[in-house]
Design a protein around this motif. Structure first.
Motif, PDB file in Angstrom:
ATOM      1  N   UNK A 396       0.799  -1.229   0.000  1.00  0.00           N
ATOM      2  CA  UNK A 396       0.000   0.000   0.000  1.00  0.00           C
ATOM      3  C   UNK A 396       0.828   1.274   0.000  1.00  0.00           C
ATOM      4  N   UNK A 397       1.681   1.433   1.002  1.00  0.00           N
ATOM      5  CA  UNK A 397       2.310   2.730   1.266  1.00  0.00           C
ATOM      6  C   UNK A 397       3.144   3.224   0.092  1.00  0.00           C
ATOM      7  N   UNK A 398       3.889   2.326  -0.556  1.00  0.00           N
ATOM      8  CA  UNK A 398       4.735   2.725  -1.686  1.00  0.00           C
ATOM      9  C   UNK A 398       4.066   2.491  -3.039  1.00  0.00           C
ATOM     10  N   UNK A 399       3.422   1.353  -3.199  1.00  0.00           N
ATOM     11  CA  UNK A 399       2.958   0.974  -4.528  1.00  0.00           C
ATOM     12  C   UNK A 399       1.829   1.859  -5.047  1.00  0.00           C
ATOM     13  N   UNK A 400       0.896   2.250  -4.169  1.00  0.00           N
ATOM     14  CA  UNK A 400      -0.229   3.066  -4.642  1.00  0.00           C
ATOM     15  C   UNK A 400       0.245   4.422  -5.169  1.00  0.00           C
ATOM     16  N   UNK A 401       1.121   5.163  -4.438  1.00  0.00           N
ATOM     17  CA  UNK A 401       1.637   6.408  -5.025  1.00  0.00           C
ATOM     18  C   UNK A 401       2.389   6.185  -6.336  1.00  0.00           C
ATOM     19  N   UNK A 402       3.164   5.084  -6.411  1.00  0.00           N
ATOM     20  CA  UNK A 402       3.902   4.817  -7.648  1.00  0.00           C
ATOM     21  C   UNK A 402       2.956   4.568  -8.822  1.00  0.00           C
ATOM     22  N   UNK A 403       1.887   3.791  -8.580  1.00  0.00           N
ATOM     23  CA  UNK A 403       0.917   3.502  -9.634  1.00  0.00           C
ATOM     24  C   UNK A 403       0.232   4.780 -10.112  1.00  0.00           C
ATOM     25  N   UNK A 404      -0.057   5.677  -9.197  1.00  0.00           N
ATOM     26  CA  UNK A 404      -0.755   6.916  -9.555  1.00  0.00           C
ATOM     27  C   UNK A 404       0.159   7.943 -10.213  1.00  0.00           C
ATOM     28  N   UNK A 405       1.445   7.954  -9.832  1.00  0.00           N
ATOM     29  CA  UNK A 405       2.361   9.007 -10.303  1.00  0.00           C
ATOM     30  C   UNK A 405       3.095   8.632 -11.592  1.00  0.00           C
ATOM     31  N   UNK A 406       3.589   7.387 -11.695  1.00  0.00           N
ATOM     32  CA  UNK A 406       4.440   7.014 -12.831  1.00  0.00           C
ATOM     33  C   UNK A 406       3.780   7.193 -14.205  1.00  0.00           C
ATOM     34  N   UNK A 407       2.485   6.870 -14.386  1.00  0.00           N
ATOM     35  CA  UNK A 407       1.897   7.104 -15.715  1.00  0.00           C
ATOM     36  C   UNK A 407       1.968   8.563 -16.148  1.00  0.00           C
ATOM     37  N   UNK A 408       1.805   9.481 -15.192  1.00  0.00           N
ATOM     38  CA  UNK A 408       1.902  10.908 -15.515  1.00  0.00           C
ATOM     39  C   UNK A 408       3.333  11.285 -15.890  1.00  0.00           C
ATOM     40  N   UNK A 409       4.310  10.724 -15.168  1.00  0.00           N
ATOM     41  CA  UNK A 409       5.712  11.025 -15.471  1.00  0.00           C
ATOM     42  C   UNK A 409       6.119  10.489 -16.846  1.00  0.00           C
ATOM     43  N   UNK A 410       5.414   9.437 -17.318  1.00  0.00           N
ATOM     44  CA  UNK A 410       5.702   8.862 -18.632  1.00  0.00           C
ATOM     45  C   UNK A 410       4.760   9.386 -19.708  1.00  0.00           C
ATOM     46  N   UNK A 411       4.193  10.558 -19.459  1.00  0.00           N
ATOM     47  CA  UNK A 411       3.360  11.208 -20.469  1.00  0.00           C
ATOM     48  C   UNK A 411       2.008  10.567 -20.681  1.00  0.00           C
ATOM     49  N   UNK A 412       1.407  10.044 -19.609  1.00  0.00           N
ATOM     50  CA  UNK A 412       0.085   9.430 -19.718  1.00  0.00           C
ATOM     51  C   UNK A 412       0.113   8.028 -20.282  1.00  0.00           C
ATOM     52  N   UNK A 413       1.249   7.349 -20.179  1.00  0.00           N
ATOM     53  CA  UNK A 413       1.410   5.995 -20.725  1.00  0.00           C
ATOM     54  C   UNK A 413       1.055   4.956 -19.665  1.00  0.00           C
ATOM     55  N   UNK A 414       0.242   3.969 -20.038  1.00  0.00           N
ATOM     56  CA  UNK A 414      -0.154   2.910 -19.108  1.00  0.00           C
ATOM     57  C   UNK A 414       1.048   2.072 -18.662  1.00  0.00           C
ATOM     58  N   UNK A 415       2.158   2.149 -19.384  1.00  0.00           N
ATOM     59  CA  UNK A 415       3.388   1.460 -18.981  1.00  0.00           C
ATOM     60  C   UNK A 415       3.763   1.790 -17.539  1.00  0.00           C
ATOM     61  N   UNK A 416       3.451   3.022 -17.113  1.00  0.00           N
ATOM     62  CA  UNK A 416       3.783   3.435 -15.751  1.00  0.00           C
ATOM     63  C   UNK A 416       3.118   2.577 -14.687  1.00  0.00           C
ATOM     64  N   UNK A 417       1.887   2.096 -14.972  1.00  0.00           N
ATOM     65  CA  UNK A 417       1.168   1.249 -14.018  1.00  0.00           C
ATOM     66  C   UNK A 417       1.903  -0.084 -13.860  1.00  0.00           C
ATOM     67  N   UNK A 418       2.296  -0.687 -14.977  1.00  0.00           N
ATOM     68  CA  UNK A 418       2.979  -1.982 -14.944  1.00  0.00           C
ATOM     69  C   UNK A 418       4.382  -1.852 -14.347  1.00  0.00           C
ATOM     70  N   UNK A 419       5.055  -0.734 -14.624  1.00  0.00           N
ATOM     71  CA  UNK A 419       6.406  -0.508 -14.122  1.00  0.00           C
ATOM     72  C   UNK A 419       6.422  -0.295 -12.614  1.00  0.00           C
ATOM     73  N   UNK A 420       5.340   0.269 -12.082  1.00  0.00           N
ATOM     74  CA  UNK A 420       5.284   0.585 -10.650  1.00  0.00           C
ATOM     75  C   UNK A 420       5.422  -0.658  -9.779  1.00  0.00           C
ATOM     76  N   UNK A 421       4.905  -1.797 -10.262  1.00  0.00           N
ATOM     77  CA  UNK A 421       4.882  -3.009  -9.430  1.00  0.00           C
ATOM     78  C   UNK A 421       6.280  -3.575  -9.166  1.00  0.00           C
ATOM     79  N   UNK A 422       7.126  -3.812 -10.179  1.00  0.00           N
ATOM     80  CA  UNK A 422       8.485  -4.293  -9.876  1.00  0.00           C
ATOM     81  C   UNK A 422       9.360  -3.248  -9.195  1.00  0.00           C
ATOM     82  N   UNK A 423       9.162  -1.972  -9.534  1.00  0.00           N
ATOM     83  CA  UNK A 423       9.948  -0.920  -8.891  1.00  0.00           C
ATOM     84  C   UNK A 423       9.666  -0.879  -7.393  1.00  0.00           C
ATOM     85  N   UNK A 424       8.410  -1.031  -7.021  1.00  0.00           N
ATOM     86  CA  UNK A 424       8.021  -1.088  -5.616  1.00  0.00           C
ATOM     87  C   UNK A 424       8.721  -2.238  -4.894  1.00  0.00           C
TER      88      UNK A 424
END
Length: 444
Positions: A396-424
């Motif tokens: 929860x504490x790390x993964x939810x912010x990563x899922x919400x933030x990374x797609x925006x950092x990648x220009x609205x790309x859904x890749x950010x959602x998938x990338x957040x899980x291993x990065x967490x």
């Protein structure tokens, strides 16, 4: 040699194998029937039905949460009581477990049936997917008492060290479920994925009855003496089981956020893709969970007997074994992603679009063995705060912010959602290494 002496004296490598193999096989068959459920739905009912089951799956975890809260907590208390030869505590375990399961499951069933439509809306479900998901989820909640008693009590059987019995009960129900799934889909074609849920509830009822008979007549360690709360045990049961329960509850929150965000940035097909990826993850985690269940009685009993050096040696051996198993599944997933996704999704365009993200999600899977064994280590020792910290951070504490933030950092790309899980998980792995190193120094 009785089970206690075996846990305290047998060669650690041999003990790991004898405890882990039946636990892995039992869990694998259980994981396989969840996996096969989704294949039946995807192939025999359709993509919308697969999306409905995927959207509902986070909320099925509420039942898992109750089972692991009561089961892992009771198992941890039991293992240490066996190590100390505390028969008074041992005799209270099953009556208290049954009381807690009935109380908590009845509450979940009531709330779940009433609020099923609202829950599914949180996952991004709408239209036909929402309608199918509601009937599926409500049916699953009707069987809450059966599944929670069966799963929670099965964890107590494992804590006794009787992995073969635990495996047999779980496997028989899973095989029955695999047989009943296509039968009910064909008999009730208008019910869609609800037909699979009906088959599941029937299988869980049979497993619950077999489990109850075991504790009434066959267990050499723990017997069922009637439904009797043991309030003096509950603080310790809840403190240890809470970390395992939090893993399920926060997985619910995590998956809800992941599905919703993936749909927002990648479209409706993301529910089916993410659902397939999560089903594969559940199956791939099976050998790791099986090893953790083998590790729990070994570490807990030795800790109760104050064999601290053996506790550390056993933990290291289980970490090595689980890492090897995780690596095997990692290779299979990375080499055959198209074939795996196609088992769930018949549309080849959707499969092709999801391949990159699917493989990315599993890029650090070999490290999960260490992570789960560290959490199990702290649960086995009754050190709930450290186990809970790792679970909170990961789920929860790390993964939810990563899922919400990374797609925006990648220009609205859904890749950010998938990338957040291993990065967490990379971050959590580093925290786990620090905690286990410090704990080993203090365990003398």
């Amino acid at each position: 040699m009785d089970v206690r002496n075996k846990l305290l004296t047998e060669n650690p490598w041999k003990l790991m194998i004898t405890l882990s193999i039946p636990a892995i096989l039992g869990q694998f068959i259980v994981g396989l029937y969840v996996f096969v459920d989704s294949i039946y739905v995807g192939q025999m009912v359709g993509t919308n039905a697969m999306s409905a089951v995927s959207a509902a799956s986070p909320f099925v975890l509420v039942n898992n949460a109750i089972a692991v809260l009561v089961g892992i907590g009771s198992g941890s208390v039991l293992s240490r009581a066996v190590g100390k030869k505390d028969q008074e505590t041992i005799d209270k375990i099953m009556g208290n477990l049954a009381f807690l399961v009935i109380l908590l499951s009845s509450l979940v069933m009531l709330v779940g049936i009433i609020f099923a439509p609202k829950f599914l809306s949180l996952s991004g479900a709408s239209g036909e997917v929402l309608e199918m998901g509601v009937s599926y989820l409500r049916t699953v909640y009707i069987g809450s008492i059966f599944v929670n008693f069966m799963q929670g009590a099965n964890m107590v059987i494992r804590a006794e060290g009787r992995m073969g019995i635990a495996m047999g009960i779980m496997a028989s129900g899973a095989i029955l479920n695999i047989i009943l799934d296509p039968v009910f889909i064909l008999l009730l074609p208008s019910r869609g994925p609800q037909a699979v849920a009906i088959a599941t509830v029937i299988s869980q009822f049979v497993q619950a009855i077999v489990t109850l008979i075991y504790f009434l007549k066959n267990s050499p360690v723990v017997r069922f003496h009637g439904i009797k709360p043991a309030n003096e045990l509950n603080p310790e049961i809840f403190s240890v089981g809470a970390s395992a329960m939090l893993m399920q509850i926060m997985m619910l929150v995590q998956m809800t956020v992941v599905y919703n965000t993936a749909v927002r940035f990648g479209g409706d097909n993301q529910i089916a893709l993410m659902g397939a990826a999560q089903r594969v993850m559940q199956l791939a985690f099976v050998p790791i969970w099986g090893m953790s269940q083998g590790m729990q009685p070994a570490v807990g009993t030795n800790y109760g007997a104050k064999e601290y050096e053996r506790v550390k040696k056993l933990t290291n051996i289980f970490i090595i074994g689980s890492t090897c198993l995780a690596s095997i599944f990692f290779l299979i997933i990375e080499i055959f992603p198209t074939q795996i996704l196609s088992a769930f999704i018949t549309n080849t365009d959707i499969v092709a679009a999801g391949l990159r993200d699917f493989r990315l999600m599993y890029c650090i899977f070999p490290t999960y063995g260490l992570l789960i064994m560290v959490v199990t280590y702290f649960q086995s020792l009754g050190k709930a705060k450290k186990a809970g910290l790792l679970v909170m951070l990961r789920q929860l504490v790390l993964v939810v912010p990563l899922v919400l933030i990374l797609p925006h950092l990648l220009g609205g790309n859904v890749l950010g959602v998938w990338l957040a899980l291993p990065l967490n998980d990379i971050i959590i792995l580093l925290v786990a290494l620090v905690l286990i190193r410090k704990e080993y120094k203090n365990l003398k």
